[in-house]
Design a protein around this motif. Structure first.
Motif, mmCIF file in Angstrom:
data_model
loop_
_atom_site.group_PDB
_atom_site.id
_atom_site.type_symbol
_atom_site.label_atom_id
_atom_site.label_comp_id
_atom_site.label_asym_id
_atom_site.label_seq_id
_atom_site.Cartn_x
_atom_site.Cartn_y
_atom_site.Cartn_z
ATOM 1 N N THR A 319 54.253 74.950 91.781
ATOM 2 C CA THR A 319 54.016 73.725 92.555
ATOM 3 C C THR A 319 53.075 74.010 93.724
ATOM 4 O O THR A 319 52.259 73.159 94.087
ATOM 5 N N ALA A 320 53.151 75.204 94.317
ATOM 6 C CA ALA A 320 52.206 75.556 95.388
ATOM 7 C C ALA A 320 50.782 75.503 94.853
ATOM 8 O O ALA A 320 49.859 74.999 95.500
ATOM 9 N N SER A 321 50.614 76.009 93.630
ATOM 10 C CA SER A 321 49.290 75.994 92.991
ATOM 11 C C SER A 321 48.868 74.562 92.639
ATOM 12 O O SER A 321 47.752 74.136 92.943
ATOM 13 N N ASN A 322 49.787 73.817 92.013
ATOM 14 C CA ASN A 322 49.446 72.455 91.571
ATOM 15 C C ASN A 322 49.154 71.512 92.736
ATOM 16 O O ASN A 322 48.279 70.653 92.650
ATOM 17 N N LEU A 323 49.891 71.664 93.830
ATOM 18 C CA LEU A 323 49.732 70.719 94.943
ATOM 19 C C LEU A 323 48.636 71.143 95.918
ATOM 20 O O LEU A 323 48.370 70.447 96.884
ATOM 21 N N SER A 324 47.997 72.287 95.645
ATOM 22 C CA SER A 324 46.887 72.703 96.520
ATOM 23 C C SER A 324 45.729 71.704 96.438
ATOM 24 O O SER A 324 44.913 71.617 97.342
ATOM 25 N N ARG A 325 45.694 70.922 95.347
ATOM 26 C CA ARG A 325 44.619 69.923 95.193
ATOM 27 C C ARG A 325 44.784 68.760 96.177
ATOM 28 O O ARG A 325 43.848 67.991 96.396
ATOM 29 N N LEU A 326 45.989 68.613 96.726
ATOM 30 C CA LEU A 326 46.229 67.495 97.645
ATOM 31 C C LEU A 326 45.912 67.938 99.071
ATOM 32 O O LEU A 326 46.710 68.601 99.731
ATOM 33 N N ASP A 327 44.721 67.573 99.531
ATOM 34 C CA ASP A 327 44.338 67.926 100.904
ATOM 35 C C ASP A 327 43.679 66.744 101.617
ATOM 36 O O ASP A 327 43.127 66.882 102.689
ATOM 37 N N GLY A 328 43.744 65.575 100.970
ATOM 38 C CA GLY A 328 43.178 64.379 101.592
ATOM 39 C C GLY A 328 41.692 64.210 101.350
ATOM 40 O O GLY A 328 41.085 63.259 101.833
ATOM 41 N N THR A 329 41.071 65.126 100.581
ATOM 42 C CA THR A 329 39.623 65.043 100.355
ATOM 43 C C THR A 329 39.301 64.064 99.236
ATOM 44 O O THR A 329 38.511 63.135 99.417
ATOM 45 N N ASN A 330 39.888 64.264 98.076
ATOM 46 C CA ASN A 330 39.571 63.417 96.923
ATOM 47 C C ASN A 330 40.487 62.198 96.805
ATOM 48 O O ASN A 330 40.057 61.129 96.405
ATOM 49 N N TYR A 331 41.763 62.385 97.111
ATOM 50 C CA TYR A 331 42.697 61.264 97.042
ATOM 51 C C TYR A 331 43.849 61.557 97.981
ATOM 52 O O TYR A 331 44.033 62.681 98.448
ATOM 53 N N GLY A 332 44.610 60.532 98.256
ATOM 54 C CA GLY A 332 45.735 60.715 99.162
ATOM 55 C C GLY A 332 45.382 60.315 100.579
ATOM 56 O O GLY A 332 44.235 60.017 100.908
ATOM 57 N N ASN A 333 46.386 60.347 101.403
ATOM 58 C CA ASN A 333 46.301 59.856 102.770
ATOM 59 C C ASN A 333 45.706 60.936 103.688
ATOM 60 O O ASN A 333 46.373 61.903 104.013
ATOM 61 N N ARG A 334 44.468 60.777 104.087
ATOM 62 C CA ARG A 334 43.777 61.808 104.895
ATOM 63 C C ARG A 334 44.012 61.543 106.380
ATOM 64 O O ARG A 334 43.959 60.402 106.834
ATOM 65 N N ILE A 335 44.276 62.610 107.116
ATOM 66 C CA ILE A 335 44.388 62.511 108.574
ATOM 67 C C ILE A 335 43.288 63.383 109.173
ATOM 68 O O ILE A 335 43.251 64.596 108.940
ATOM 69 N N ASN A 336 42.381 62.774 109.932
ATOM 70 C CA ASN A 336 41.252 63.518 110.495
ATOM 71 C C ASN A 336 41.652 64.235 111.780
ATOM 72 O O ASN A 336 42.420 63.715 112.586
ATOM 73 N N ALA A 337 41.134 65.439 111.942
ATOM 74 C CA ALA A 337 41.376 66.225 113.157
ATOM 75 C C ALA A 337 40.033 66.757 113.664
ATOM 76 O O ALA A 337 38.979 66.303 113.230
ATOM 77 N N GLU A 338 40.080 67.753 114.577
ATOM 78 C CA GLU A 338 38.858 68.217 115.231
ATOM 79 C C GLU A 338 37.858 68.834 114.261
ATOM 80 O O GLU A 338 36.659 68.710 114.434
ATOM 81 N N ASN A 339 38.350 69.551 113.254
ATOM 82 C CA ASN A 339 37.441 70.164 112.282
ATOM 83 C C ASN A 339 38.075 70.120 110.902
ATOM 84 O O ASN A 339 39.210 69.652 110.748
#
Length: 473
Positions: A319-339
């Motif tokens: 699951t750590a490997s499978n969910l690494s794709r979820l980072d808010g870049t392609n899909y999902g709820n993105r939260i913007n920060a300083e960088n």
């Protein structure tokens, strides 16, 4: 001699007859189920597919009005665990991360049901990303047990099990990684099947642990499990682990004469976590089988702690490997920060639940340098041993029987305080997942049911024995 015992009636066949004979219209049937789902107090609903479902129902009624034949599943309302893609619908995995995510395509298993004319009416509440054994790890609130709302429904397919148990859906499609169909089926008194790994395509099911993820039906009878299983099984070019399987014929289920010996894991029953009433009821069920002339053999398996540890090490790594794709870049709820790095960190920290984070961190730990040889590779070796052990067992016995869970459903809230106890509730289900074997929960024999397991690809034998068990208990 042909059995005269009346088995649990097929709801699919009963409703099919009502539709064909015009005792009920498909629109009325679907509307009744939608109304029940709207009113339900068990928390089993993530989203109703009302507009879509009623359009499909109108088309079925139009066919019947013209005198055209309809298929057995045509017009039958069913539920979909909210980890399956269904094009144009929200597919949230009960998570903050994907609460606004709409499927761009449809999962293969769901598509086969649509092609057969079945009507999806609800996306069902589940543990977030399948992480949990109590269905409390969800942004939509805990799913409550169909029989007692102070108790958990079980996870991760708790919403699916409850909707079947309460007759809100005729059947539901869940996902089972380490017991996520079988355990809630047991807690809510319905049938739940984890088929042989690869019998049903995983394409369009959100991956938790890819090497044990299975698509599985929940229903109120063996016959309905058979009908749905036949419809969704088969090779799929979109999933390389799938294989061609033959249809299971209804008439063959009545003939369990080839089943002479059953085994059970004596050492697992002696675990401290074992509820004495479940143990006593299970042993009593074995005595009833002996009285029917079936040989019962005690088998010695790995201990519960080893099974649960091995499963969770591998599942967390995957699951750590499978969910690494979820980072808010392609899909999902993105939260913007300083960088960018901070954005990734904040997005993942804020959007994953505590249980999902626990599993991702654990998975990255066991895969990390210095740990992978000691922990991950050792678990892979134990998994190989489990598969070899099962091959040996099934040379001696035709079926392995076990309780579904070592204990009764906990009260809502208790599992969140003690994640380890929640993991141990999977003691009887995870071994069969690691072995990739077909396993069915039958709501008989103990308070949380009995689990029937056969050798790989012997799904038909599991259903045959389920009929025999119905006659015996």
């Amino acid at each position: 001699m042909q059995s005269q015992i009346k088995h649990t009636q097929s709801q699919i066949k009963h409703i099919h007859q009502q539709l064909v004979s015009k005792h009920i219209s498909c629109v009325d049937l679907v509307q009744q189920k939608l109304d029940l789902l709207k009113q339900n107090s068990n928390g089993s609903v993530n989203a109703l597919l009302d507009t879509y479902a009623l359009e499909l129902a109108q088309a079925v009624d139009a066919k019947i009005a013209k005198g055209e034949n309809i298929g057995l599943l045509e017009g039958i309302p069913f539920g979909v665990k909210d980890v399956f893609m269904l094009q144009g619908t929200y597919t949230t995995a009960s998570s903050d991360f994907l609460k606004q995510y709409k499927s761009a395509y449809t999962a293969s298993a769901i598509q086969k049901l649509l092609d057969a004319g079945a009507i999806p009416i609800v996306k069902e509440n589940c543990d977030s990303f399948g992480h949990g054994s109590s269905n409390e790890n969800t942004i939509f609130g805990a799913v409550k047990n169909a029989q007692d709302e102070t108790l958990v429904a079980g996870g991760s397919s708790g919403g699916s099990a409850v909707n079947v148990a309460k007759d809100y859906t005729v059947f539901s499609i869940g996902g089972d990684t380490g017991g996520s169909v079988r355990q809630p089926a047991g807690y809510n008194g319905v049938y739940g099947l984890k088929p042989t790994y690869g019998r049903i395509s995983r394409y369009g099911l959100m991956a938790y642990a890819s090497s044990t993820d299975c698509v599985g039906p929940l229903a109120k009878s063996v016959e309905d499990i058979r009908i749905v299983l036949n419809t969704i099984s088969g090779k799929d070019i979109k999933d390389q682990t799938t294989y061609d399987s033959s249809q299971i014929d209804e008439t063959t289920l009545e003939n369990a004469s080839g089943i002479k010996a059953v085994g059970y894991f004596k050492n697992l029953l002696e675990n401290d976590a074992m509820d004495p009433t479940i143990k006593a009821d299970f042993m009593d069920s074995l005595e009833k089988l002996k009285a029917k002339g079936i040989q019962v053999k005690a088998l010695d398996f790995l201990d519960a702690d080893t099974l649960v540890s091995t499963y969770y090490i591998l599942a967390m790594a995957e699951t750590a490997s499978n969910l690494s794709r979820l980072d808010g870049t392609n899909y999902g709820n993105r939260i913007n920060a300083e960088n960018l790095i901070e954005s990734y960190a904040v997005t993942r920290s804020e959007n994953f639940s505590e249980e999902s984070k626990r599993r991702i961190v654990g998975g990255n730990q066991v895969l990390s340098q210095g740990f992978s040889d000691e922990i991950y590779l050792k678990s892979l070796a134990i998994r190989d041993k489990i598969s070899a052990d099962f091959e040996g067992f099934f040379q001696d016995v035709d079926i392995v029987l076990s309780p579904v869970t070592p204990g009764l459903p906990p009260k809502v809230g208790d599992s969140l305080k003690d994640p380890l106890a929640m993991y141990l509730s999977d003691a009887f289900t995870v071994g069969f997942s690691l072995g990739q074997l077909p396993t069915l929960t039958v709501p008989k024999g103990t308070a949380t049911g009995i689990q029937i397991t056969a050798a790989k690809t012997e799904d038909e034998r599991v259903l045959q024995f389920a009929h025999l068990l119905e006659e015996t208990l």
